[in-house]
Write an enzyme that holds these catalytic residues in place. Structure first.
Site, mmCIF file in Angstrom:
data_model
loop_
_atom_site.group_PDB
_atom_site.id
_atom_site.type_symbol
_atom_site.label_atom_id
_atom_site.label_comp_id
_atom_site.label_asym_id
_atom_site.label_seq_id
_atom_site.Cartn_x
_atom_site.Cartn_y
_atom_site.Cartn_z
ATOM 1 N N HIS A 271 1.586 -6.516 -6.396
ATOM 2 C CA HIS A 271 2.083 -7.445 -7.097
ATOM 3 C C HIS A 271 2.680 -6.600 -8.276
ATOM 4 C CE1 HIS A 271 3.038 -10.910 -9.582
ATOM 5 N NE2 HIS A 271 3.269 -11.788 -8.693
ATOM 6 N N ASP A 328 0.884 -14.937 -1.415
ATOM 7 C CA ASP A 328 1.496 -15.320 -0.080
ATOM 8 C C ASP A 328 0.798 -14.682 0.997
ATOM 9 O OD1 ASP A 328 4.630 -14.192 -1.553
ATOM 10 O OD2 ASP A 328 4.240 -16.453 -0.797
HETATM 11 C C1 SDX Z 1 5.730 -12.974 -4.826
HETATM 12 O O1 SDX Z 1 6.791 -11.545 -9.427
HETATM 13 C C2 SDX Z 1 6.167 -12.538 -9.197
HETATM 14 O O2 SDX Z 1 5.530 -13.251 -9.869
HETATM 15 C C3 SDX Z 1 6.391 -12.792 -7.636
HETATM 16 C C4 SDX Z 1 5.538 -14.111 -7.056
HETATM 17 C C5 SDX Z 1 5.716 -15.522 -7.976
HETATM 18 O O3 SDX Z 1 4.887 -16.304 -7.790
HETATM 19 O O4 SDX Z 1 7.034 -15.617 -8.029
HETATM 20 O O5 SDX Z 1 4.085 -13.841 -7.250
HETATM 21 C C6 SDX Z 1 5.438 -14.297 -5.682
HETATM 22 O O6 SDX Z 1 6.991 -12.481 -4.819
HETATM 23 C C7 SDX Z 1 4.631 -12.164 -4.525
HETATM 24 C C8 SDX Z 1 4.867 -10.976 -3.810
HETATM 25 C C9 SDX Z 1 5.296 -11.136 -2.377
HETATM 26 N N1 SDX Z 1 5.763 -9.778 -1.724
HETATM 27 C C10 SDX Z 1 4.900 -9.215 -0.793
HETATM 28 O O7 SDX Z 1 3.796 -9.585 -0.349
HETATM 29 C C11 SDX Z 1 5.733 -7.906 -0.174
HETATM 30 C C12 SDX Z 1 4.692 -6.929 -0.119
HETATM 31 N N2 SDX Z 1 4.613 -6.399 -1.461
HETATM 32 C C13 SDX Z 1 5.473 -5.427 -2.009
HETATM 33 O O8 SDX Z 1 6.741 -5.237 -1.432
HETATM 34 C C14 SDX Z 1 5.364 -5.056 -3.598
HETATM 35 O O9 SDX Z 1 3.822 -4.976 -3.811
HETATM 36 C C15 SDX Z 1 5.768 -6.037 -4.393
HETATM 37 C C16 SDX Z 1 7.299 -6.180 -4.037
HETATM 38 C C17 SDX Z 1 5.176 -7.477 -4.363
HETATM 39 C C18 SDX Z 1 5.820 -5.389 -5.884
HETATM 40 O O10 SDX Z 1 6.618 -4.193 -5.689
HETATM 41 P P1 SDX Z 1 6.525 -3.140 -7.165
HETATM 42 O O11 SDX Z 1 5.820 -3.714 -8.180
HETATM 43 O O12 SDX Z 1 8.111 -2.892 -7.105
HETATM 44 O O13 SDX Z 1 5.715 -1.830 -6.743
HETATM 45 P P2 SDX Z 1 6.272 -0.670 -5.600
HETATM 46 O O14 SDX Z 1 7.130 -1.183 -4.637
HETATM 47 O O15 SDX Z 1 6.774 0.185 -6.649
HETATM 48 O O16 SDX Z 1 4.798 -0.097 -5.012
HETATM 49 C C19 SDX Z 1 4.161 0.711 -5.764
HETATM 50 C C20 SDX Z 1 3.272 1.567 -4.800
HETATM 51 C C21 SDX Z 1 4.375 2.160 -3.829
HETATM 52 O O17 SDX Z 1 3.630 3.442 -3.561
HETATM 53 P P3 SDX Z 1 4.127 4.801 -4.098
HETATM 54 O O18 SDX Z 1 5.486 4.843 -3.953
HETATM 55 O O19 SDX Z 1 3.527 4.739 -5.578
HETATM 56 O O20 SDX Z 1 3.226 5.768 -3.412
HETATM 57 O O21 SDX Z 1 2.644 0.888 -4.059
HETATM 58 C C22 SDX Z 1 3.145 0.771 -2.496
HETATM 59 C C23 SDX Z 1 4.566 1.303 -2.551
HETATM 60 O O22 SDX Z 1 4.903 2.023 -1.490
HETATM 61 N N3 SDX Z 1 3.055 -0.721 -2.207
HETATM 62 C C24 SDX Z 1 2.909 -0.965 -0.899
HETATM 63 C C25 SDX Z 1 2.791 -2.252 -0.925
HETATM 64 N N4 SDX Z 1 3.096 -2.737 -2.201
HETATM 65 C C26 SDX Z 1 3.291 -1.639 -2.707
HETATM 66 N N5 SDX Z 1 2.092 -0.136 0.077
HETATM 67 C C27 SDX Z 1 1.620 -0.885 1.259
HETATM 68 N N6 SDX Z 1 2.074 -2.392 1.342
HETATM 69 C C28 SDX Z 1 2.227 -3.058 0.250
HETATM 70 N N7 SDX Z 1 2.415 -4.339 0.405
#
Ligand code: SDX
Length: 393
Positions: A271, A328
């Site tokens: 998140h 989710d």
């Molecule tokens: C919602 O914003 C809100 O409030 C949203 C929400 C709402 O109520 O409106 O809460 C609802 O959208 C919840 C999120 C649902 N999405 C998912 O579950 C999809 C999987 N999660 C990710 O794609 C990610 O965690 C996000 C999109 C939720 C957040 O992305 P960020 O903050 O841009 O973080 P990032 O992509 O930069 O990740 C940071 C690191 C990265 O690794 P490095 O480059 O540092 O090595 O964490 C890793 C990412 O690769 N990472 C994950 C991961 N999520 C982040 N690796 C594996 N699996 C994951 N799920």
């Protein structure tokens, strides 16, 4: 550029506005709507009064919530001509695309609600959208099944109406299971607002040009559809079903999620704001156990979800990146137990999030926020001369 532009892709460190609607503390896993904790609201409140709280700022008195519900009931009929629009979609159309289109189409049948100019017009527009949105959201499912489209029943509650709109067939009487209505009411409360998330920021951005409430919400629906945002609840179930179909080997998927060269992500984890745990996920996980037990559903998918969570919470990759289950991760398991199809999960999120979108749009307009127009850091060509077509290589 006049002045210095701070580059902040994804607005990770940018405050877009001031707001007194929702408070998040990502480190402590805190979520408040208008100062009330999500835990108390989910435990002691109901969805319609939480809608009122978010949109108008206070928990309603019995007279206020009765008036609100009565006013919504005035607008639960959807113009019959809207059926010709939904008939234009193939049964295979994704419900989120249909919902966004129908929400925009509502403008044509409710022109006065487009851009409310005063408190009373805004109140009317809010009640119209609250009433009609639930109906058209369920029409997307009915259409996909080839079922007749149902009408809102003004003699029963808002969340109970969702169930009859979705599942009532003309061939037999229908009464919603009270345990299911109660579980859905809680889930809608947990999804109702979340400050400046992607879809809410979209609603505010579109509304900042003085596009109307319905048009702004239609845009928010499209933003929510994305698998990185609300679409994750559908992606989580598809992921869990794939793991189950492949023998439940969670470790293999954990490795895929950590593999930089593998685009696979553990959907439902991580998140932007919560760097500890998502308080909603804790409540939903508990509700999943309760709802499945109440309904006598023994779903192996829940076991796989818990196994993934346990693995992630003790895995350096996830712990170091502060990746925990989000809203989710468990919600789809409940929706599935309630008989809601996977491609309707994000529509469920939209129904819950509607009051938040409305509240945030209202605040943006009442605060007379300027039109959203961020700058950029230009990295393209410097000035160059035009090349006549016969001289191009
Ligand atoms: C919602 O914003 C809100 O409030 C949203 C929400 C709402 O109520 O409106 O809460 C609802 O959208 C919840 C999120 C649902 N999405 C998912 O579950 C999809 C999987 N999660 C990710 O794609 C990610 O965690 C996000 C999109 C939720 C957040 O992305 P960020 O903050 O841009 O973080 P990032 O992509 O930069 O990740 C940071 C690191 C990265 O690794 P490095 O480059 O540092 O090595 O964490 C890793 C990412 O690769 N990472 C994950 C991961 N999520 C982040 N690796 C594996 N699996 C994951 N799920």
């Amino acid at each position: 550029l006049s002045g210095v532009v701070t580059l902040d892709p994804g607005y990770k460190n940018t405050g877009a506005c001031t707001s007194n609607i929702t408070f998040l503390d990502g480190e402590k896993g805190i979520l408040h709507y208008r100062g009330y904790s999500i835990e108390e609201l989910a435990e002691k409140g109901n969805f319609l009064e939480v809608c009122y709280l978010l949109i108008f700022g206070e928990l309603p008195t019995p007279a206020e919530i009765k008036e609100f519900e009565t006013h919504i009931r005035r607008y639960t009929l959807v113009d019959e001509e809207m059926k010709t629009i939904i008939d234009g979609f193939p049964k295979t159309a994704h419900p989120m695309g249909v919902l966004s289109a129908l929400t925009s189409a509502l403008i044509a049948f409710n022109p006065k609600a487009v851009n409310p100019g005063n408190e009373q017009e805004l109140y009317e527009a809010v009640c119209k959208l609250m009433g009609k949105f639930l109906v058209i959201a369920t029409w997307t499912y009915r259409k996909s099944k080839g079922y007749p489209l149902n009408y809102y029943d003004n003699t029963i509650g808002y969340v109970e109406n969702f169930m009859q709109l979705m599942f009532k067939l003309p061939t037999e009487p229908y009464t919603a299971n009270p345990a299911i209505v109660e579980a859905l009411d809680k889930l809608f409360i947990l999804h109702a607002d979340h400050e400046q998330n992607c879809s809410t920021s979209t609603v505010r951005m579109v509304g900042s040009s003085h596009a109307g409430l319905f048009a702004s919400v239609s845009a928010g629906i499209s933003a929510l559809w994305g698998p990185l945002h609300g679409g994750a609840n559908q992606a989580v179930l598809e992921m869990l079903e794939e793991i189950h179909a492949n023998g439940g080997d969670a470790d293999k998927y954990m490795d895929k999620a950590k593999d930089k060269n593998d685009p696979f992500r553990l959907m439902g984890f991580g998140h932007r704001v919560y760097k500890n745990f998502d308080p909603r996920a804790k409540i939903i996980k508990k509700a999943a156990d309760e709802v499945l037990a109440t309904l006598g559903v023994n779903d192996p998918i829940l076991g796989i979800a818990k196994k993934l969570e346990a693995l992630a919470l003790s895995d350096e990759y996830f712990v170091s990146r502060k990746l925990y289950p989000n809203v989710d991760f468990y919600s789809g398991i409940i929706y599935r137990a309630l008989g809601i199809p996977t491609d309707m999960f994000t529509v469920m999120f939209a129904i819950g999030r509607l009051p938040g979108w409305i509240a945030q749009w209202k605040e943006m307009r009442l605060n007379k926020e300027p039109i959203g127009r961020p700058r950029q850091v230009y990295t393209g060509y410097p000035l160059r001369e035009f090349v006549p077509s016969d001289k191009r290589k």
